[in-house]
Write a protein that holds these residues in place. Structure first.
Motif, PDB file in Angstrom:
ATOM      1  N   LEU A   1      -4.126 -78.845 -42.423  1.00 44.34           N
ATOM      2  CA  LEU A   1      -4.709 -80.157 -42.612  1.00 44.34           C
ATOM      3  C   LEU A   1      -6.223 -79.932 -42.604  1.00 44.34           C
ATOM      4  N   PHE A   2      -6.997 -80.987 -42.645  1.00 51.40           N
ATOM      5  CA  PHE A   2      -8.439 -80.762 -42.828  1.00 51.40           C
ATOM      6  C   PHE A   2      -9.126 -80.395 -41.518  1.00 51.40           C
ATOM      7  N   ASN A   3      -8.596 -79.381 -40.821  1.00 55.93           N
ATOM      8  CA  ASN A   3      -9.181 -78.979 -39.535  1.00 55.93           C
ATOM      9  C   ASN A   3      -9.803 -77.598 -39.684  1.00 55.93           C
TER      10      ASN A   3
ATOM     11  N   SER B   1     -15.955 -91.443 -33.827  1.00 57.75           N
ATOM     12  CA  SER B   1     -15.104 -90.381 -33.282  1.00 57.75           C
ATOM     13  C   SER B   1     -14.448 -89.582 -34.411  1.00 57.75           C
ATOM     14  N   GLY B   2     -14.265 -90.200 -35.564  1.00 59.99           N
ATOM     15  CA  GLY B   2     -13.643 -89.514 -36.701  1.00 59.99           C
ATOM     16  C   GLY B   2     -13.524 -90.457 -37.882  1.00 59.99           C
ATOM     17  N   GLY B   3     -12.730 -90.023 -38.873  1.00 59.22           N
ATOM     18  CA  GLY B   3     -12.572 -90.821 -40.085  1.00 59.22           C
ATOM     19  C   GLY B   3     -11.843 -92.133 -39.838  1.00 59.22           C
ATOM     20  N   SER B   4     -10.915 -92.121 -38.884  1.00 61.98           N
ATOM     21  CA  SER B   4     -10.161 -93.346 -38.630  1.00 61.98           C
ATOM     22  C   SER B   4     -11.082 -94.445 -38.125  1.00 61.98           C
ATOM     23  N   GLU B   5     -11.949 -94.096 -37.179  1.00 56.15           N
ATOM     24  CA  GLU B   5     -12.876 -95.114 -36.666  1.00 56.15           C
ATOM     25  C   GLU B   5     -13.848 -95.548 -37.767  1.00 56.15           C
TER      26      GLU B   5
ATOM     27  N   GLY C   1      -3.478 -93.078 -50.070  1.00 58.70           N
ATOM     28  CA  GLY C   1      -4.593 -93.263 -49.137  1.00 58.70           C
ATOM     29  C   GLY C   1      -4.187 -92.933 -47.712  1.00 58.70           C
ATOM     30  N   HIS C   2      -5.192 -92.870 -46.844  1.00 56.35           N
ATOM     31  CA  HIS C   2      -4.912 -92.473 -45.461  1.00 56.35           C
ATOM     32  C   HIS C   2      -4.360 -93.641 -44.649  1.00 56.35           C
ATOM     33  N   HIS C   3      -3.441 -93.318 -43.742  1.00 54.34           N
ATOM     34  CA  HIS C   3      -2.766 -94.382 -42.989  1.00 54.34           C
ATOM     35  C   HIS C   3      -3.617 -94.973 -41.872  1.00 54.34           C
TER      36      HIS C   3
ATOM     37  N   THR D   1      -7.683 -86.992 -51.388  1.00 54.79           N
ATOM     38  CA  THR D   1      -6.539 -87.537 -50.646  1.00 54.79           C
ATOM     39  C   THR D   1      -6.002 -86.494 -49.663  1.00 54.79           C
ATOM     40  N   THR D   2      -5.413 -86.993 -48.598  1.00 52.65           N
ATOM     41  CA  THR D   2      -4.965 -86.113 -47.527  1.00 52.65           C
ATOM     42  C   THR D   2      -3.885 -85.148 -48.021  1.00 52.65           C
ATOM     43  N   SER D   3      -2.967 -85.645 -48.823  1.00 53.10           N
ATOM     44  CA  SER D   3      -1.868 -84.783 -49.254  1.00 53.10           C
ATOM     45  C   SER D   3      -2.261 -83.837 -50.382  1.00 53.10           C
TER      46      SER D   3
ATOM     47  N   VAL E   1     -15.551 -96.091 -50.011  1.00 52.35           N
ATOM     48  CA  VAL E   1     -15.020 -94.784 -50.427  1.00 52.35           C
ATOM     49  C   VAL E   1     -14.682 -93.980 -49.179  1.00 52.35           C
ATOM     50  N   ASP E   2     -13.406 -93.626 -49.059  1.00 58.94           N
ATOM     51  CA  ASP E   2     -12.977 -92.766 -47.962  1.00 58.94           C
ATOM     52  C   ASP E   2     -13.119 -91.321 -48.428  1.00 58.94           C
ATOM     53  N   ALA E   3     -14.285 -90.750 -48.089  1.00 58.10           N
ATOM     54  CA  ALA E   3     -14.575 -89.360 -48.485  1.00 58.10           C
ATOM     55  C   ALA E   3     -14.538 -88.486 -47.234  1.00 58.10           C
ATOM     56  N   ALA E   4     -13.585 -88.796 -46.345  1.00 63.40           N
ATOM     57  CA  ALA E   4     -13.541 -88.123 -45.044  1.00 63.40           C
ATOM     58  C   ALA E   4     -13.623 -86.610 -45.216  1.00 63.40           C
ATOM     59  N   TRP E   5     -12.803 -86.088 -46.109  1.00 61.51           N
ATOM     60  CA  TRP E   5     -12.859 -84.644 -46.357  1.00 61.51           C
ATOM     61  C   TRP E   5     -13.633 -84.331 -47.643  1.00 61.51           C
TER      62      TRP E   5
ATOM     63  N   PHE F   1     -17.303 -90.396 -44.006  1.00 60.57           N
ATOM     64  CA  PHE F   1     -17.398 -88.941 -44.154  1.00 60.57           C
ATOM     65  C   PHE F   1     -17.189 -88.310 -42.776  1.00 60.57           C
ATOM     66  N   ASP F   2     -16.370 -87.272 -42.740  1.00 62.78           N
ATOM     67  CA  ASP F   2     -16.073 -86.605 -41.471  1.00 62.78           C
ATOM     68  C   ASP F   2     -16.769 -85.252 -41.420  1.00 62.78           C
ATOM     69  N   ALA F   3     -17.774 -85.134 -40.549  1.00 63.63           N
ATOM     70  CA  ALA F   3     -18.411 -83.815 -40.403  1.00 63.63           C
ATOM     71  C   ALA F   3     -17.446 -82.820 -39.751  1.00 63.63           C
ATOM     72  N   HIS F   4     -16.407 -83.331 -39.073  1.00 65.25           N
ATOM     73  CA  HIS F   4     -15.463 -82.378 -38.451  1.00 65.25           C
ATOM     74  C   HIS F   4     -14.393 -81.924 -39.439  1.00 65.25           C
ATOM     75  N   LYS F   5     -14.582 -82.267 -40.698  1.00 66.11           N
ATOM     76  CA  LYS F   5     -13.697 -81.700 -41.720  1.00 66.11           C
ATOM     77  C   LYS F   5     -14.497 -80.623 -42.456  1.00 66.11           C
ATOM     78  N   TRP F   6     -15.072 -80.960 -43.619  1.00 68.08           N
ATOM     79  CA  TRP F   6     -15.629 -79.861 -44.414  1.00 68.08           C
ATOM     80  C   TRP F   6     -16.955 -79.310 -43.901  1.00 68.08           C
TER      81      TRP F   6
HETATM   82  C1  LIG Z   1      -8.746 -89.121 -46.413  1.00 63.73           C
HETATM   83  C2  LIG Z   1      -8.755 -89.234 -44.915  1.00 63.73           C
HETATM   84  N1  LIG Z   1      -9.281 -90.329 -44.354  1.00 63.73           N
HETATM   85  C3  LIG Z   1      -9.314 -90.500 -43.014  1.00 63.73           C
HETATM   86  C4  LIG Z   1      -8.779 -89.541 -42.178  1.00 63.73           C
HETATM   87  C5  LIG Z   1      -8.791 -89.774 -40.690  1.00 63.73           C
HETATM   88  O1  LIG Z   1      -9.759 -88.957 -40.109  1.00 63.73           O
HETATM   89  P1  LIG Z   1      -9.708 -88.576 -38.554  1.00 63.73           P
HETATM   90  O2  LIG Z   1      -8.491 -87.761 -38.361  1.00 63.73           O
HETATM   91  O3  LIG Z   1     -10.988 -87.849 -38.369  1.00 63.73           O
HETATM   92  O4  LIG Z   1      -9.684 -89.858 -37.784  1.00 63.73           O
HETATM   93  C6  LIG Z   1      -8.222 -88.383 -42.724  1.00 63.73           C
HETATM   94  C7  LIG Z   1      -7.650 -87.346 -41.856  1.00 63.73           C
HETATM   95  O5  LIG Z   1      -7.210 -86.316 -42.297  1.00 63.73           O
HETATM   96  C8  LIG Z   1      -8.201 -88.229 -44.128  1.00 63.73           C
HETATM   97  O6  LIG Z   1      -7.652 -87.157 -44.703  1.00 63.73           O
END
Ligand SMILES: Cc1ncc(COP(=O)(O)O)c(C=O)c1O
Length: 484
Positions: free
Chosen positions: A80-82, A140-144, A181-183, A238-240, A263-267, A292-297
């Protein structure tokens, strides 16, 4: 409180332990044994009745983490994106724990607060926002960050939302994201009081990108039925399957419909830092907000999410509260009290691990690391294809979804799962099963996510998969089945 000598011994051991982990990680099994009895057995003796020595406590935990976790920093973690943590990020997190700056009131930690604002402007600019008007907050992450996007969209659309909540909304707000999209948006919908039914999952085309026509048609239907379209979300990576939605076209629909565009550009946002990948994100600068998640890419240790917006007043409108107990020493200065821009109140200095990593690597260092991972993804694609696997997703980003070409007609989800499990159980590599498309087709999914992953690691994964196919192939194929 530990005495000076013990403390010094602890720091020495900590540094040794971290250094040992970083230098030996690639010789470890990627995945642990999943033996809950062993883990609980180890914890059972730890009832806090007898104090442990400081170094002994550290050794106990480090040994257990070596044994009982997926090593996401491993070069053969295709997960996963870790990613693997940056060294500077590890140092920064230790410093943050020691200095423990309080990121609620600006006046308590003015340097930390200004570092984060500085980063927000820099990231905003990279995504094409005007640095003079960009605002944002570390999460804290992309979800927040996605949750923050929903709350800001609600505040922007319904000025009464802050006071009256959804009762202030004229009609039931609904929002749109692709079926891929992400859940976290489902959780955000629940937590905000909208309910999960407010999430409209839009179908995707053969390339797994949101269908713009289907979106427009759904919005029209919703309006006719009395719903209030609130927000359109494009996923950039996308996550998948690492696929980027047609951002520009979705921005146009959002503008035409007068709804918030997120735009969810978390990764996938990492593509913004590499000139040749940047076009994949074309149109992102039109977004009202970006995750955008700095803890991903960017390989910051977890958790380090970022919410960005080009509307400088919206975070304050959404989260600003007045209290009589928070310090007012910064009154009159043009500064931001972080707690007035965030779901969180007291929080740690999330931005430091990003700041210190960027100070040392520079944008060019990051571009090189991301470019390298994209190249490894490309190699993985052709090595798989050469070995009789069929790659089914199209993206310039290094997520590869694939199935067994020879068994496309007869392979079942069980077969792919058996191959995946077999590779993971060997300890040689880690990958996963994903479901893609509106029909949830099962695929094997491998993402190059560690900056340590090299040619030999990619090749090792392919060889491991090829061996697993021989082991599992005969057992799991049902002739004539089209379950895939
Ligand atoms: C596209 C996308 N958005 C949001 C998230 C959620 O990010 P987080 O796990 O940092 O809360 C993820 C997690 O993989 C993701 O892939």
């Amino acid at each position: 409180m530990l005495d000076d000598q013990t403390r010094e011994a602890l720091w020495r051991r900590l540094v040794e332990t971290v250094e040992n982990y970083l230098t030996k990680i690639d010789s470890a099994r990627v995945a642990p044994e999943l033996d809950v009895e062993k883990i609980r057995g180890a914890l059972a003796g730890r009832d806090f009745a007898e104090p442990a020595g400081a170094v002994e406590a550290l050794d106990f935990v480090a040994d257990a983490m070596w044994r009982f976790q997926v090593h996401t920093g491993h070069p053969r973690y295709f997960g996963l994106f870790n990613p693997a943590s940056t060294t500077m990020g590890i140092a920064a997190d230790a410093l943050v724990a020691a200095f423990n700056p309080q990121l609620a009131a600006w006046s308590h930690s003015p340097f930390a607060a200004e570092v984060e604002q500085h980063l927000i402007r820099s990231f905003g600019q990279k995504f094409g926002y005007d640095p003079a008007s960009v605002d944002g907050v570390f999460t804290s992450g992309g979800s927040e960050a996605n949750h923050t996007a929903l709350l800001t969209a609600l505040t922007s659309a319904f000025p009464e939302f802050s006071e009256q909540g959804l009762r202030g909304a004229p009609g039931q707000p609904v929002f749109y994201v692709s079926s891929q999209g992400h859940h976290s948006f489902l959780k955000a919908a629940r937590a905000s009081g909208l309910g999960a039914a407010a999430v409209r999952e839009i179908s995707v085309d053969d390339e797994l990108r949101m269908k713009v026509d289907a979106l427009a048609e759904r919005i029209e239907r919703d309006r006719a039925a009395g719903f209030r379209p609130l927000m359109i979300i494009a996923t950039a990576g996308t996550t998948s399957a690492g696929v980027v939605d047609p951002i520009d076209e979705l921005a146009e629909v959002a503008s035409r419909e007068g709804v918030w565009f997120h735009v969810d550009a978390a990764w996938g946002g990492g593509a913004a830092f590499v000139p040749e990948l940047r076009p994949a994100l074309g149109g992102i600068e039109k977004a009202d907000s970006i995750t955008f998640d700095a803890h991903k890419w960017l390989s910051a240790p977890m958790g380090a999410g970022i919410y960005l917006t080009r509307h400088p007043e919206i975070l304050k409108r959404t989260f600003g509260v007045a209290t009589n107990y928070m310090p007012r020493d910064a009154a009159g200065l043009e500064v931001v009290d972080p707690f007035t821009h965030s779901i969180q109140w007291s929080r740690r200095f999330i931005g430091l691990k990003v700041f210190m990593s960027l100070l040392v690597a520079g944008w060019d260092g990051y571009a090189e690391a991301i470019r390298h991972q994209a190249a490894m993804g490309e190699r993985l694609r052709w090595r798989l294809q050469d070995s009789g696997w069929a790659v089914i997703n199209h993206t310039p980003l290094p997520v590869v979804c694939f199935v067994d070409r020879a068994l496309w007609e007869g392979a079942t989800a069980e077969y792919l799962e058996a191959v995946c499990k077999s590779v993971v159980a060997s300890g040689e590599a880690w990958l996963s099963i994903a479901r893609v498309g509106d029909d949830n087709r099962p695929v094997l999914r491998a993402c190059v996510t560690s900056y340590r992953t090299n040619v030999a690691d990619v090749d090792a994964l392919v060889e491991s998969l090829n061996r697993a196919r021989i082991r599992e192939g005969g057992r799991n194929v049902r002739s004539g089945s089209k379950a895939i």
